[in-house]
Scaffold this active site. Structure first.
Site, PDB file in Angstrom:
ATOM      1  CG  ASP A  39      -0.500  -0.370   2.437  1.00  0.00           C
ATOM      2  OD1 ASP A  39       0.651   0.025   2.696  1.00  0.00           O
ATOM      3  OD2 ASP A  39      -1.196  -1.033   3.227  1.00  0.00           O
ATOM      4  CE  LYS A  61      -7.211   0.403   2.818  1.00  0.00           C
ATOM      5  NZ  LYS A  61      -7.295  -0.124   4.162  1.00  0.00           N
ATOM      6  CG  MET A 175      -4.913   7.070  10.231  1.00  0.00           C
ATOM      7  SD  MET A 175      -5.988   5.662  10.004  1.00  0.00           S
ATOM      8  CE  MET A 175      -5.756   4.806  11.539  1.00  0.00           C
TER       9      MET A 175
HETATM   10  N1  SAH Z   1       0.669   0.521  10.636  1.00  0.00           N
HETATM   11  C1  SAH Z   1       1.091   1.879  10.550  1.00  0.00           C
HETATM   12  C2  SAH Z   1      -0.028   2.850  10.786  1.00  0.00           C
HETATM   13  C3  SAH Z   1      -1.120   2.761   9.752  1.00  0.00           C
HETATM   14  S1  SAH Z   1      -2.348   3.972   9.990  1.00  0.00           S
HETATM   15  C4  SAH Z   1       2.252   2.088  11.532  1.00  0.00           C
HETATM   16  O1  SAH Z   1       2.513   1.234  12.376  1.00  0.00           O
HETATM   17  O2  SAH Z   1       2.937   3.118  11.428  1.00  0.00           O
HETATM   18  C5  SAH Z   1      -1.751   5.267   8.979  1.00  0.00           C
HETATM   19  C6  SAH Z   1      -1.304   6.440   9.810  1.00  0.00           C
HETATM   20  O3  SAH Z   1      -0.011   6.200  10.326  1.00  0.00           O
HETATM   21  C7  SAH Z   1      -1.176   7.737   9.061  1.00  0.00           C
HETATM   22  O4  SAH Z   1      -2.407   8.388   8.900  1.00  0.00           O
HETATM   23  C8  SAH Z   1      -0.259   8.511   9.968  1.00  0.00           C
HETATM   24  O5  SAH Z   1      -0.955   9.007  11.091  1.00  0.00           O
HETATM   25  C9  SAH Z   1       0.665   7.428  10.463  1.00  0.00           C
HETATM   26  N2  SAH Z   1       1.906   7.363   9.676  1.00  0.00           N
HETATM   27  C10 SAH Z   1       2.375   6.314   8.989  1.00  0.00           C
HETATM   28  N3  SAH Z   1       3.567   6.598   8.438  1.00  0.00           N
HETATM   29  C11 SAH Z   1       3.862   7.857   8.790  1.00  0.00           C
HETATM   30  C12 SAH Z   1       4.953   8.723   8.551  1.00  0.00           C
HETATM   31  N4  SAH Z   1       6.014   8.354   7.821  1.00  0.00           N
HETATM   32  N5  SAH Z   1       4.911   9.963   9.084  1.00  0.00           N
HETATM   33  C13 SAH Z   1       3.875  10.368   9.818  1.00  0.00           C
HETATM   34  N6  SAH Z   1       2.820   9.588  10.077  1.00  0.00           N
HETATM   35  C14 SAH Z   1       2.807   8.351   9.587  1.00  0.00           C
END
Ligand code: SAH
Length: 503
Positions: A39, A61, A175
């Site tokens: 994704d 998404k 998010m």
């Molecule tokens: N499984 C992922 C989270 C998925 S939900 C994890 O463990 O990181 C998706 C959310 O993760 C985004 O909306 C944001 O809030 C956060 N996110 C993921 N990667 C990011 C990044 N490089 N910088 C800032 N926020 C991030």
């Protein structure tokens, strides 16, 4: 470890963005995958670990527009698990931190499909660290909450803010970029002091990383001013104040091509490189317009010959893919070519062959036609029959070198077709090219086609190698910067260096 041959799905955490933050196990899984379902949050660079022939499926998404609904992703996982031995489901951050990884795992379990989970580095912790914020710190924060701010229909999720008032706990919201103001207000209303330090970190651990540091009462305004983009994390708590001391400016957030606009002419191949040049430039902050200038299409190859040749020559991946497609069409397999030896140019061509279970017998020391001709001439016998499987516009060097060899035959297996555009589209493209900072040429045919479109080229012109530069010269462009070796990474490096000296 994860390399036995049993059919299975591996759920892999891709880490927060920096491809270097993938785990060692995750890397092994990616290298062994027959199919990768990924994704948006997974770095495009990770896909270059995929072996040749691995099917890559994007189910990302984009904001609220679900490219692929969750039930379709679940069904796809099951379908691909049945088709391939190793399917990797690559998910941003950690597999089970939001992103519905648990649901995918349950679905696989319900369908009797074996799976393995390789946890990843979550943005909820690493994203903070990259901005100089330790999620806990002795005497400051004894624990943390990680919550999703995203609720139904894009509203703020139903969080009980009264449980988040303890000053010694850090609150992290994922998010939540669209809800910063509401989160800050509700936390304050629930009893957290309005001057509690708060931060929003965007694109953490990537060259595009940017953060806003403030307090609950002003963080939303700051985020608006700075126009932070998603993905972003909100973090609230006293640990945020440590960022002034702990943030390492040199580590992330140095998108070298930020503010730059580039044109990338592309030729749609039978097997496109991953990551694409466009993806690599975007990762450095550039705005990229890809213009499709050609497309590779197979030329049917009847394979009616009674006898297999003594040698076959492949000089491109497109030729390899076309050949195998023709083989299947003719209901033949490699046993027909059991005695045929194979010469290739380039590691990528060799890898494409390997993906079909065929190893080459001869690889010249250089990756150009003349070296192949010269060195190949020394290994063949005068009576050997040779098929060179090539593109219509392919190099004439071999034809010249083997003009006197009776058994030499050229077989065109693909063509590089022109793509034509209506005047309006063409005008828009020309305008974009005129306003861009630079253009990247990765083949001589792209040069010819762009020049035919009569585009006025931007100031910076980049070329992937000698043949492309030579073609540019023929069109009167003498100041192209040429990559040291013919790779996309090298082209990106070249533009980054050019821009460093520019500033
Ligand atoms: N499984 C992922 C989270 C998925 S939900 C994890 O463990 O990181 C998706 C959310 O993760 C985004 O909306 C944001 O809030 C956060 N996110 C993921 N990667 C990011 C990044 N490089 N910088 C800032 N926020 C991030």
């Amino acid at each position: 470890m994860s390399t036995d041959t049993k059919k299975r799905v591996i759920l892999v955490g891709a880490g927060p963005g920096d491809p270097g933050l993938l785990t060692v196990k995750g890397k092994e899984a990616l290298c062994s995958a027959d199919c990768i379902i990924y994704d948006r949050l997974a770095s495009p660079k990770l896909l270059s670990l995929a072996k040749e022939g691995c099917e890559l499926i994007y189910v990302g998404k984009e904001n609220h527009h679900h490219v692929c609904p969750q039930d379709k992703i679940n069904a796809l996982l099951v379908e691909k698990a049945k088709q391939y031995d190793v399917v990797v489901r690559l998910k941003g951050g950690d597999v089970y931190v939001f992103g519905r990884g648990g649901e995918e795992a349950l679905f696989l379990r319900e369908h009797g499909i074996d799976f393995e989970v390789i946890p990843g580095v979550t943005s909820a912790i690493a994203g903070l660290a990259a901005a100089g914020i330790p999620i806990t710190h002795r005497g400051i924060a004894m624990g943390f909450h990680v919550l999703t701010a995203h609720g139904k229909e894009d509203r703020l999720s139903s969080i009980d803010f009264s449980k988040l008032t303890d000053e010694t706990e850090t609150c992290v919201f994922l998010m939540g970029l669209g809800h910063v103001r509401e989160v800050a207000q509700k936390l304050t209303l629930a009893g957290r002091s309005a001057d509690t330090p708060a931060a929003v970190i965007s694109c953490a651990t990537t060259p595009l990383q940017k953060s806003c540091i403030g307090i609950l009462s002003d963080i939303a305004d700051k985020v608006e001013q700075e126009q932070l983009i998603s993905p972003a994390i909100i973090v609230v708590g006293n640990v945020v104040s440590l960022s002034t001391k702990l943030f390492d400016k040199a580590a992330y957030g140095n998108a070298a091509l930020e503010g730059k606009t580039y044109i990338v002419p592309v030729i749609k191949g039978l097997c496109n490189a991953n990551p694409s040049l466009g993806a690599l430039l975007r990762e450095q902050g550039a705005l990229v317009h890809e213009i499709t200038v050609g497309s590779i299409e197979r030329v049917p190859f009847p394979m009616e010959s009674e006898r297999a040749p003594d040698w076959m020559i492949f000089t491109s991946r497109n030729a390899v893919e076309s050949f195998f497609a023709a083989l299947i069409e003719a209901r033949r397999d490699m046993r027909f070519f059991a005695k045929t030896r194979i010469a290739v140019i380039g590691d990528k061509t060799a890898k494409a062959l390997e993906a079909h279970g065929v190893y080459h017998d001869f690889l010249p020391t250089g990756s150009d036609g003349s070296t192949l001709a010269e060195e190949f001439a020394k290994v063949i016998q005068t009576e050997d029959s040779i098929w060179y499987l090539k593109g219509l516009e392919g190099s004439k060097v071999l034809a010249k070198a083997f003009a006197g060899h009776k058994g030499y035959r050229e077989i065109v297996v693909y063509e590089n077709h022109d793509v034509s555009y209506g005047t309006e589209v063409l005008d828009t493209m020309c305008m974009k090219a005129e306003q861009a900072d630079g253009i990247f040429f990765t083949s001589a045919s792209a040069v010819r086609r762009i020049c035919k479109m009569q585009m006025s080229l931007p100031r910076e012109v980049y070329s992937i190698g000698p043949a492309t530069t030579e073609q540019l010269t023929q069109y009167g462009i003498h100041d192209a910067a040429q990559a040291k070796n013919p790779s996309y990474e090298e082209l990106v490096r070249l533009s980054v260096t050019a821009n460093c000296t520019d500033r």
